[in-house]
Design an enzyme around this catalytic site. Structure first.
Site, PDB file in Angstrom:
ATOM      1  N   GLY A 243       1.658  -1.946   6.090  1.00 16.13           N
ATOM      2  CA  GLY A 243       1.278  -0.560   6.457  1.00 16.13           C
ATOM      3  C   GLY A 243       2.454   0.152   7.579  1.00 16.13           C
ATOM      4  CD  GLU A 279      -1.736  -8.801   4.114  1.00 14.03           C
ATOM      5  OE1 GLU A 279      -1.566 -10.003   3.708  1.00 14.03           O
ATOM      6  OE2 GLU A 279      -2.913  -8.128   4.467  1.00 14.03           O
ATOM      7  N   GLY A 281       4.490  -4.555   3.034  1.00 14.90           N
ATOM      8  CA  GLY A 281       5.638  -5.596   1.909  1.00 14.90           C
ATOM      9  C   GLY A 281       6.443  -4.186   2.005  1.00 14.90           C
ATOM     10  NE  ARG A 282       4.611   2.711   2.054  1.00 15.64           N
ATOM     11  CZ  ARG A 282       5.129   3.435   0.362  1.00 15.64           C
ATOM     12  NH1 ARG A 282       6.294   4.020   0.202  1.00 15.64           N
ATOM     13  NH2 ARG A 282       3.783   3.261   0.345  1.00 15.64           N
ATOM     14  CB  CYS A 357       8.660  17.259 -21.670  1.00 17.78           C
ATOM     15  SG  CYS A 357      10.409  16.614 -22.178  1.00 17.78           S
ATOM     16  CE1 TYR A 386       3.234  -1.250  -3.152  1.00 19.16           C
ATOM     17  CE2 TYR A 386       4.639  -0.827  -0.643  1.00 19.16           C
ATOM     18  CZ  TYR A 386       3.067  -1.186  -1.426  1.00 19.16           C
ATOM     19  OH  TYR A 386       3.104  -1.979  -0.665  1.00 19.16           O
TER      20      TYR A 386
HETATM   21  C1  PLP Z   1      -0.680  -3.379  -0.569  1.00 18.51           C
HETATM   22  C2  PLP Z   1      -0.753  -4.351   0.456  1.00 18.51           C
HETATM   23  C3  PLP Z   1      -0.403  -4.694   1.708  1.00 18.51           C
HETATM   24  C4  PLP Z   1       1.163  -3.494   2.045  1.00 18.51           C
HETATM   25  O1  PLP Z   1       1.572  -2.819   2.163  1.00 18.51           O
HETATM   26  P1  PLP Z   1       2.725  -1.494   2.912  1.00 18.51           P
HETATM   27  O2  PLP Z   1       1.974  -1.023   2.734  1.00 18.51           O
HETATM   28  O3  PLP Z   1       3.648  -1.847   1.248  1.00 18.51           O
HETATM   29  O4  PLP Z   1       3.480  -2.427   4.353  1.00 18.51           O
HETATM   30  C5  PLP Z   1      -1.002  -5.853   3.103  1.00 18.51           C
HETATM   31  N1  PLP Z   1      -2.074  -5.745   2.475  1.00 18.51           N
HETATM   32  C6  PLP Z   1      -3.004  -5.603   1.898  1.00 18.51           C
HETATM   33  C7  PLP Z   1      -3.694  -6.386   1.422  1.00 18.51           C
HETATM   34  C8  PLP Z   1      -2.380  -4.419   0.880  1.00 18.51           C
HETATM   35  O5  PLP Z   1      -2.665  -4.339  -0.270  1.00 18.51           O
END
Ligand code: PLP
Length: 409
Positions: A243, A279, A281-282, A357, A386
Site C-alpha cells: 500500500g 509486500e 505491489g504498486r 463506446c 494494476y
Molecule cells: C494488494 C495487496 C498488496 C499490495 O498492495 P499495493 O497497494 O499494490 O502495494 C499487498 N498485500 C495484500 C494482502 C494485498 O491484497
C-alpha cells in the site's frame, strides 16, 4: 479540473521514447516495460531497507513473468493471492519463497499450496485455519506448515481520511481482532499440531506515505507483541503489508523509502528478534510500465477538444478505476501518410479518450497538448501496476496491445 501539470517528455526513459516513436501505427497500442528502470528502482528500494526487514512483491500488481524475473534478485519472495497466481509465480520464478494470502481460499487452492510447499500461509479466517489444519494432516502428514494470521486491525489515527483504508472497518479481509485469542488457541492447543503460528499479517490501506505507513507498522507490531504476551508465545514475524503510495499527479515523486527504512530500523531495534516483512505491489512496478499509442482523430465538442486514441481503458483501466488523469507525454510525428486532411487541435488542452463506446473511456482530461494532431504518439506513464491485468480486454473486441520488454539483462 486543473490541467495535468506533468504531461511532458520527462516521463519517458530513452528506451521507451525510442520504441514508442519507432513502432508502426498498426503495432500500437503497446505496453512498453523498461526492465532496466525496474531493476534500478527495486535495487534502490532494497538498499533503503534495513536488516530484519524482508521485501516481498505482491504479484497481483503485475504478474508478467518478465517483471517477476527482473524483480527476483531484489526481493525475498512473492505474495500470491489465488491458486492461479500461485501456479503462475511458482513457474515464473521457481525456488523463490511464496506467501499465499487472499480471502476465500478454496480447498483445491490450499491443496495446491500444500503440494507446492509454499513458505507462508496468510490465514484469513477461523474456517480457513481449520480447513488448512485438516488438509495438512491429510496431504502432508508430519510436515510443519508456517502460518501468519491476517488481522483487520483498527489503525484509526494513521489512516484518517484514507479512501482505500481497509483496516478497522467491516471488510471480508482477515480476522476480526475479537477472534484473535480463539485463533491463537486453535494454533496452540494441539488441535492442528502441524500448523506453526509464526506471526501476524496485516494489509490495511493503500496510498499511504512513509509517515502513515510507519504509524500503521508500529500499531501492527504493538498488536502482535500484546497478543504474544497474552498467550505466552513468540510471534517472531510481522508482515505489515503493502500500500505504499504512488502519486499519479506527480509521476516524478516517489514513496520515501529512505525515511520508511529508517523508521522500520527503529521498530526492529525496539523489538529484538522481530522479523518485519513488507509486500508492496504498486510502488515497485508502477514506474516501469508505459502504454504507448497514437491519436486517431482530433475533434471539437461543445467548446472542448477531444483526441480519440487507438486503444483505451479496456487496456489501461487504471485512470477509470482510480478516477485520475493518467500522466502522459506527446511525441509529435510529422509524417502524415494519408491523402485526406490531418485533424489537429486548435486549443491548448485536449481530453484523451479511447475507442470504446462509453463516456467512461477517458485516459486523461484537459491535457496540455497544443496543436495535437492525428498520428501524433501519446505515451502514458505509471502503467506498470494494476494496468493491463485489471482491464476488461474483450469489451468491444478491439485488438490486444503489443508487449515489449526493454532493457533486458
Ligand atoms: C494488494 C495487496 C498488496 C499490495 O498492495 P499495493 O497497494 O499494490 O502495494 C499487498 N498485500 C495484500 C494482502 C494485498 O491484497
Amino acid at each position: 479540473m486543473t490541467p495535468n501539470p506533468s504531461a511532458g517528455p520527462a516521463l519517458l526513459t530513452d528506451a521507451v521514447r525510442e520504441r514508442a516513436a519507432y513502432l508502426a501505427a498498426d503495432d500500437l497500442p503497446a505496453y512498453l516495460y523498461d526492465l532496466a528502470e525496474l531493476r534500478a528502482h527495486a535495487a534502490a528500494v532494497r538498499a533503503a531497507l534495513p536488516e530484519r526487514v524482508e521485501l516481498y512483491y505482491a504479484a497481483k500488481a503485475n504478474p508478467e513473468p518478465e517483471i517477476l524475473t527482473a524483480l527476483a534478485p531484489y526481493v525475498d519472495g512473492f505474495e500470491v493471492s489465488s491458486g492461479g497466481e500461485l501456479a503462475h509465480v511458482r513457474k515464473a520464478v521457481p525456488h523463490r519463497p511464496l506467501a499465499f494470502g487472499g480471502p476465500g481460499k478454496t480447498p483445491a487452492e490450499i491443496t495446491a499450496a500444500l503440494e507446492l510447499g509454499v513458505e507462508r500461509f496468510h490465514v484469513e479466517s477461523e474456517y480457513e485455519l481449520r480447513m488448512l489444519g485438516h488438509l495438512a494432516a491429510e496431504l502432508a502428514p508430519g510436515r510443519t506448515v508456517p502460518v501468519l494470521l491476517r488481522f483487520n486491525l483498527p489503525v484509526g489515527a494513521a489512516l484518517e481520511g484514507n479512501s482505500l483504508a481497509m483496516g478497522g472497518r467491516p471488510t471480508p479481509f482477515g480476522l476480526d481482532p475479537a477472534q484473535a485469542d480463539g485463533a491463537v488457541r486453535l494454533l496452540t492447543d494441539g488441535s492442528h499440531p502441524q500448523l506453526e503460528l509464526r506471526g501476524i499479517h496485516a494489509h490495511l490501506a493503500s496510498g499511504l506515505d512513509a509517515a502513515a505507513q510507519l504509524a500503521v507498522a508500529a500499531e501492527v507490531v504493538a498488536f502482535a507483541v500484546g497478543l504474544a504476551a497474552r498467550h505466552g508465545i513468540a510471534l517472531p514475524e510481522v508482515n505489515v503489508g503493502g500500500g505504499m503510495t504512488v502519486d499519479y499527479a506527480d509521476p516524478g515523486a516517489r514513496f520515501d523509502w529512505t525515511a520508511y527504512g529508517a523508521g522500520l530500523a527503529r521498530l526492529t531495534a525496539a523489538h529484538p528478534g522481530l522479523l518485519l516483512r513488507i509486500e508492496p505491489g504498486r510502488a515497485l512496478s508502477a514506474y516501469c510500465g508505459w502504454y504507448a499509442t497514437e491519436a486517431l482523430d482530433v475533434k471539437p465538442s461543445h467548446g472542448e477538444e477531444f483526441a480519440v486514441l487507438r486503444g483505451g481503458t479496456h487496456h489501461l483501466r487504471t485512470p477509470a478505476t482510480k478516477g485520475h488523469d493518467q500522466p502522459c507525454a506527446v511525441l509529435p510525428v510529422d509524417h502524415w501518410p494519408h491523402p485526406w486532411p490531418r485533424p489537429a487541435a486548435g486549443q491548448d488542452h485536449v481530453t484523451l479518450t479511447g475507442q470504446l463506446c462509453t463516456p467512461k473511456d477517458v485516459l486523461a482530461r484537459r491535457v496540455p497538448a497544443p496543436g495535437l494532431r492525428a498520428g501524433d504518439r501519446v505515451v502514458f506513464a505509471l502503467a506498470g501496476a494494476y494496468a493491463w491485468n485489471i482491464s476488461h480486454h474483450d469489451f468491444l473486441m478491439h485488438p490486444r496491445p503489443g508487449f515489449h520488454f526493454l532493457g533486458s539483462a
